[in-house]
Scaffold this motif. Sequence first.
Motif, PDB file in Angstrom:
ATOM      1  N   GLU A 130       0.829  -1.201   0.000  1.00  0.00           N
ATOM      2  CA  GLU A 130       0.000   0.000   0.000  1.00  0.00           C
ATOM      3  C   GLU A 130       0.867   1.255   0.000  1.00  0.00           C
ATOM      4  O   GLU A 130       0.572   2.239  -0.670  1.00  0.00           O
ATOM      5  CB  GLU A 130      -0.928  -0.019   1.221  1.00  0.00           C
ATOM      6  CG  GLU A 130      -2.197   0.772   0.984  1.00  0.00           C
ATOM      7  CD  GLU A 130      -3.055   0.852   2.243  1.00  0.00           C
ATOM      8  OE1 GLU A 130      -4.063   1.554   2.196  1.00  0.00           O
ATOM      9  OE2 GLU A 130      -2.715   0.226   3.268  1.00  0.00           O
ATOM     10  N   VAL A 131       1.971   1.189   0.757  1.00  0.00           N
ATOM     11  CA  VAL A 131       2.906   2.321   0.780  1.00  0.00           C
ATOM     12  C   VAL A 131       3.436   2.578  -0.630  1.00  0.00           C
ATOM     13  O   VAL A 131       3.528   3.713  -1.088  1.00  0.00           O
ATOM     14  CB  VAL A 131       4.066   2.054   1.767  1.00  0.00           C
ATOM     15  CG1 VAL A 131       5.088   3.178   1.717  1.00  0.00           C
ATOM     16  CG2 VAL A 131       3.529   1.882   3.187  1.00  0.00           C
ATOM     17  N   LEU A 132       3.740   1.482  -1.341  1.00  0.00           N
ATOM     18  CA  LEU A 132       4.268   1.594  -2.703  1.00  0.00           C
ATOM     19  C   LEU A 132       3.242   2.220  -3.653  1.00  0.00           C
ATOM     20  O   LEU A 132       3.611   2.832  -4.657  1.00  0.00           O
ATOM     21  CB  LEU A 132       4.668   0.196  -3.212  1.00  0.00           C
ATOM     22  CG  LEU A 132       5.320   0.105  -4.595  1.00  0.00           C
ATOM     23  CD1 LEU A 132       6.671   0.809  -4.605  1.00  0.00           C
ATOM     24  CD2 LEU A 132       5.488  -1.343  -5.029  1.00  0.00           C
ATOM     25  N   SER A 133       1.972   2.079  -3.335  1.00  0.00           N
ATOM     26  CA  SER A 133       0.946   2.593  -4.250  1.00  0.00           C
ATOM     27  C   SER A 133       0.755   4.107  -4.129  1.00  0.00           C
ATOM     28  O   SER A 133       0.035   4.702  -4.924  1.00  0.00           O
ATOM     29  CB  SER A 133      -0.385   1.876  -3.992  1.00  0.00           C
ATOM     30  OG  SER A 133      -0.929   2.298  -2.759  1.00  0.00           O
ATOM     31  N   ILE A 134       1.411   4.733  -3.148  1.00  0.00           N
ATOM     32  CA  ILE A 134       1.305   6.194  -3.019  1.00  0.00           C
ATOM     33  C   ILE A 134       2.039   6.851  -4.192  1.00  0.00           C
ATOM     34  O   ILE A 134       3.183   6.499  -4.478  1.00  0.00           O
ATOM     35  CB  ILE A 134       1.946   6.673  -1.697  1.00  0.00           C
ATOM     36  CG1 ILE A 134       1.286   5.985  -0.503  1.00  0.00           C
ATOM     37  CG2 ILE A 134       1.857   8.186  -1.564  1.00  0.00           C
ATOM     38  CD1 ILE A 134       2.044   6.190   0.809  1.00  0.00           C
TER      39      ILE A 134
END
Length: 571
Positions: free
Chosen positions: A92-96
Amino acid sequence: MTNQEIAKTFWRLADLMEIKGDNPFKINSFRKAARVLENITEDIESICQEGRLQKVPGIGKGIAERISQLVNTGQCQDYEELKKTIPSGLLEVLSIPEVGPKTVQLVWKKLNITTLNQLEEAVKKHKLRDLFRMGEKTEKNILRGIEFLSRRKGRLLLGDAYPLAEQVVNALKGHPQVQKISPAGSLRRYKETIGDIDILVTSSHPQEVMDTFVALPQVKEVLARGPTKSSVLTNLNIQMDLRVVEKESFGAALQYFTGSKEHNIKLREMARGKGLKISEYGVFKGEKKKVAGGEEEEVYAALNLPWIPPELRENLGEIEAAKGGRLPQLVELSELKGDLHIHSNFSDGACSLLELVEKAKKKGYQYIAVTDHSQSLKIANGLSEERLLKQIEEIKKINKRLFNFKILSGAEVDIKADGSLDYPDEVLRRLDLVAAAVHLGFKQTKEAMTERIIKAMRNENVDVIAHPTGRLINQRDEYKLDLERLFEVAKETKTALEINAYPERLDLRDIHCKRAKEYGVKLTISTDAHQESQLDFIKYGVATARRGWLEKEDILNTKDVEELLRWLKGR
DNA sequence: GCCGTTTTCGGCCCGACTGTTTTCAGTCG
């Protein structure tokens, strides 16, 4: 395991490998494979069992082995192993936006951050400041990215993005310093959902054009502003980029920014082989010699290819077809002679029959089919037999007064859970066109749903299956259905399948259209309009057909009214 | 990991913008 589930595993596997810092080319090959798998209509499970996986482009020994593991055990070994070492919250962090694999790894390793919430908190407490290359602006960007994610659910529907782009293009067209202008990107390819909107202009005064652009009423926030590119956030929470290029580069830039990425990569690989280099500025031979750029056609011509329509540019065989002179003559909006799925105020539509006729005539149509809901769909004010017969009489009366235009009496008949229809055959026989559709009981097994629809197709009164897969984009998945089997029976029974142009539906979708054509199935393009303005949705249906490689003769409602009626009767 | 009318090994598209940098890494499309 469904095709989408298998594809998703490879997308996630690639993301995890990226966080881990694996070989980027290897990661890329997994993403390539994931994309190919998403676009296969046949069941991957059957392809796997028949040992045909390695015949699929982009799938070699390694990926075939992983698919086989997934199909046979429901798991893939190295995916499971990576999941153990990398906290799942990091995906999810990567999707920022603006946060890539390097940043994820940095905050994970240095600050032990493993979730989006932890990252947000750490940024607010300025804990990232101490890290290498992290400053005030980066903090702000990350917070903005997190907010953006929380507000946006999926990509924007084409039906929402297109009118917005149209407004902006029209506003800029009036600007005295704008010469050429065109939307690019996935919008120009008419993809069903849009991630951001790209607009391209040529101008000798870029500054003035940029000023006008960022001051438009649709703009909520300016994200970046350079001499050749500005990015803004619009009031629909979608990013819009405006690029200003030289007249001599417009074609190359348009080609480049229209994409898709995969299509462009393939072209560049081809160019390389010929000693050429393609960039958004043009096609170059050797170091500096420009051989193309002003027009998009020139770029393709430099590779000995005919111009390829944007809707086909997905690297799904169009380049090979262009090379071999086998590009389809795609169906055009202007070739449609009528709309075969419309609701009137007899059921849940907003307009009277006459209002619909007026609008249809304005669109240059020769006919419409009024297809109100059948009796059991109470929520949509479905027509009882009695009211349907009344409507048939009313339509007869109106038709007598019409010149060069005909209303076809139709119905959108519910296919009940057991495959029976919502009107008896003697009623259906009185209609010019019967569209059958599933509106209730989506949760059946694949076998039951397939048999249900096939049973409806075997009723000789049924002409079309409306929105065959039942999906609603960003809201509801398609129901479980053996589409291959459906295509087979559609061909055999001469039942047409609908391309529903309603922006939430676009059902059949592009790749299904292509497959249906391979089976020799006929299709209709219709709007499912519930008010007169929605008849304009037809362009999205035509675009879907074009993305599915369909030609005029594949589409029933390109026929004249007599021809169409003859076809319907002759089935 | 995939792929081959230059190749079964050695490549794998290309450039802009940003932010943090005194020369470039990271991200995006």
